[in-house]
Design an enzyme around this catalytic site. Sequence first.
Site, PDB file in Angstrom:
ATOM      1  N   GLY A  36      91.660   0.741  23.589  1.00  0.00           N
ATOM      2  CA  GLY A  36      91.781   1.924  24.445  1.00  0.00           C
ATOM      3  C   GLY A  36      90.400   2.426  24.811  1.00  0.00           C
ATOM      4  O   GLY A  36      89.385   1.962  24.270  1.00  0.00           O
ATOM      5  N   LEU A  37      90.378   3.394  25.716  1.00  0.00           N
ATOM      6  CA  LEU A  37      89.111   3.973  26.184  1.00  0.00           C
ATOM      7  C   LEU A  37      88.333   4.585  25.028  1.00  0.00           C
ATOM      8  O   LEU A  37      88.915   4.936  23.999  1.00  0.00           O
ATOM      9  CB  LEU A  37      89.397   5.085  27.199  1.00  0.00           C
ATOM     10  CG  LEU A  37      90.023   4.676  28.536  1.00  0.00           C
ATOM     11  CD1 LEU A  37      90.404   5.930  29.324  1.00  0.00           C
ATOM     12  CD2 LEU A  37      89.051   3.803  29.345  1.00  0.00           C
ATOM     13  N   SER A  38      87.043   4.735  25.221  1.00  0.00           N
ATOM     14  CA  SER A  38      86.229   5.460  24.254  1.00  0.00           C
ATOM     15  C   SER A  38      86.803   6.873  24.126  1.00  0.00           C
ATOM     16  O   SER A  38      87.170   7.495  25.132  1.00  0.00           O
ATOM     17  CB  SER A  38      84.777   5.521  24.759  1.00  0.00           C
ATOM     18  OG  SER A  38      83.986   6.237  23.863  1.00  0.00           O
ATOM     19  N   SER A  40      89.641   7.672  23.019  1.00  0.00           N
ATOM     20  CA  SER A  40      91.111   7.743  23.113  1.00  0.00           C
ATOM     21  C   SER A  40      91.703   8.045  21.730  1.00  0.00           C
ATOM     22  O   SER A  40      92.806   8.591  21.628  1.00  0.00           O
ATOM     23  CB  SER A  40      91.682   6.440  23.685  1.00  0.00           C
ATOM     24  OG  SER A  40      91.320   5.333  22.884  1.00  0.00           O
ATOM     25  N   LYS A  42      91.099   5.649  18.761  1.00  0.00           N
ATOM     26  CA  LYS A  42      91.267   4.426  17.960  1.00  0.00           C
ATOM     27  C   LYS A  42      90.766   4.592  16.527  1.00  0.00           C
ATOM     28  O   LYS A  42      91.487   4.335  15.567  1.00  0.00           O
ATOM     29  CB  LYS A  42      90.509   3.249  18.615  1.00  0.00           C
ATOM     30  CG  LYS A  42      90.973   2.937  20.028  1.00  0.00           C
ATOM     31  CD  LYS A  42      90.127   1.840  20.663  1.00  0.00           C
ATOM     32  CE  LYS A  42      88.667   2.186  20.861  1.00  0.00           C
ATOM     33  NZ  LYS A  42      88.387   3.278  21.806  1.00  0.00           N
ATOM     34  N   SER A  43      89.519   5.025  16.407  1.00  0.00           N
ATOM     35  CA  SER A  43      88.896   5.181  15.089  1.00  0.00           C
ATOM     36  C   SER A  43      89.609   6.223  14.246  1.00  0.00           C
ATOM     37  O   SER A  43      89.886   6.000  13.072  1.00  0.00           O
ATOM     38  CB  SER A  43      87.473   5.684  15.288  1.00  0.00           C
ATOM     39  OG  SER A  43      86.578   4.760  14.964  1.00  0.00           O
ATOM     40  N   SER A 110      87.549  -3.006  23.400  1.00  0.00           N
ATOM     41  CA  SER A 110      88.056  -4.329  23.821  1.00  0.00           C
ATOM     42  C   SER A 110      88.735  -4.240  25.185  1.00  0.00           C
ATOM     43  O   SER A 110      89.947  -4.415  25.295  1.00  0.00           O
ATOM     44  CB  SER A 110      88.977  -4.942  22.756  1.00  0.00           C
ATOM     45  OG  SER A 110      89.889  -4.025  22.198  1.00  0.00           O
TER      46      SER A 110
HETATM   47  P1  ADP Z   1      87.645   6.056  19.782  1.00  0.00           P
HETATM   48  O1  ADP Z   1      87.566   5.362  18.453  1.00  0.00           O
HETATM   49  O2  ADP Z   1      88.848   5.640  20.581  1.00  0.00           O
HETATM   50  O3  ADP Z   1      86.381   6.012  20.570  1.00  0.00           O
HETATM   51  P2  ADP Z   1      87.533   8.475  18.247  1.00  0.00           P
HETATM   52  O4  ADP Z   1      88.627   8.365  17.246  1.00  0.00           O
HETATM   53  O5  ADP Z   1      86.128   8.180  17.808  1.00  0.00           O
HETATM   54  O6  ADP Z   1      87.933   7.602  19.516  1.00  0.00           O
HETATM   55  O7  ADP Z   1      87.507   9.922  18.890  1.00  0.00           O
HETATM   56  C1  ADP Z   1      88.681  10.556  19.319  1.00  0.00           C
HETATM   57  C2  ADP Z   1      88.426  12.053  19.352  1.00  0.00           C
HETATM   58  O8  ADP Z   1      89.623  12.686  19.835  1.00  0.00           O
HETATM   59  C3  ADP Z   1      88.169  12.616  17.969  1.00  0.00           C
HETATM   60  O9  ADP Z   1      87.226  13.649  18.102  1.00  0.00           O
HETATM   61  C4  ADP Z   1      89.535  13.155  17.555  1.00  0.00           C
HETATM   62  O10 ADP Z   1      89.423  14.216  16.641  1.00  0.00           O
HETATM   63  C5  ADP Z   1      90.109  13.618  18.885  1.00  0.00           C
HETATM   64  N1  ADP Z   1      91.565  13.583  18.961  1.00  0.00           N
HETATM   65  C6  ADP Z   1      92.337  14.573  19.453  1.00  0.00           C
HETATM   66  N2  ADP Z   1      93.633  14.257  19.438  1.00  0.00           N
HETATM   67  C7  ADP Z   1      93.716  13.028  18.916  1.00  0.00           C
HETATM   68  C8  ADP Z   1      94.813  12.163  18.630  1.00  0.00           C
HETATM   69  N3  ADP Z   1      96.065  12.503  18.881  1.00  0.00           N
HETATM   70  N4  ADP Z   1      94.530  10.960  18.102  1.00  0.00           N
HETATM   71  C9  ADP Z   1      93.256  10.599  17.858  1.00  0.00           C
HETATM   72  N5  ADP Z   1      92.195  11.370  18.094  1.00  0.00           N
HETATM   73  C10 ADP Z   1      92.400  12.581  18.619  1.00  0.00           C
END
Ligand code: ADP
Length: 203
Positions: A36-38, A40, A42-43, A110
Amino acid sequence: MSERKATNITWHEGEVTRAERERKHGHRGVTLWFTGLSASGKSTIARRLERLLTDRGAFCYVLDGDNIRHGLNANLGFSPEDRAENIRRIGEVAKLFTDAGAITMTAFISPYRADRDRVRAIMAPGDFVEIYVQAPLELCEQRDPKGLYRRARAGEIRDFTGISAPYEPPENPEIVLDTATHDPDGCARIVIDWLVQRGVLPS
Ligand code: ADP
């Protein structure tokens, strides 16, 4: 970069089988491939899931974007070729973890469908679970936990997915998580329910 250079190599099966390892762990090995997008989510979801699964006694491990780029993939950038090689190596690592019997989670943008499909193709059927972490670009940009979108909009980061590089959503993901409507805990529970339903995890 991925062509085979070594010859005269054979794959060795050990005395301990994957099935034996899985019995010991009490669940099957699997790769949960988050895409998914940055920003979104995932982490965040993978980490939540790691907590919940570990609390249930599962053997799990998260392979996370920046950590892998610090070491294993430190020599790769963000061109399409380097992104492909980044994903190929992560796929191979995930495959090894899965063979070790771990619930392996990968949290990488990805963005290219072909790269993800190539990972699916090296895994045994059922070992690769594609999880599309869905959130509108505007929401990801609002979240911007690392300030990357702001920098990409300012032209400070080239080839940024969603802004100046494409994202190709999965066509048939096993699971879709909508993080605009489900919090991280809710998303993690959807994945756990799926794993139980498919017999990866005991109920
Ligand atoms: P990615 O790994 O996709 O780049 P991150 O997990 O690092 O995304 O960041 C997502 C951000 O969005 C975090 O700051 C998280 O707290 C926030 N967030 C808000 N709602 C959600 C949700 N439903 N699921 C995951 N993250 C969320």
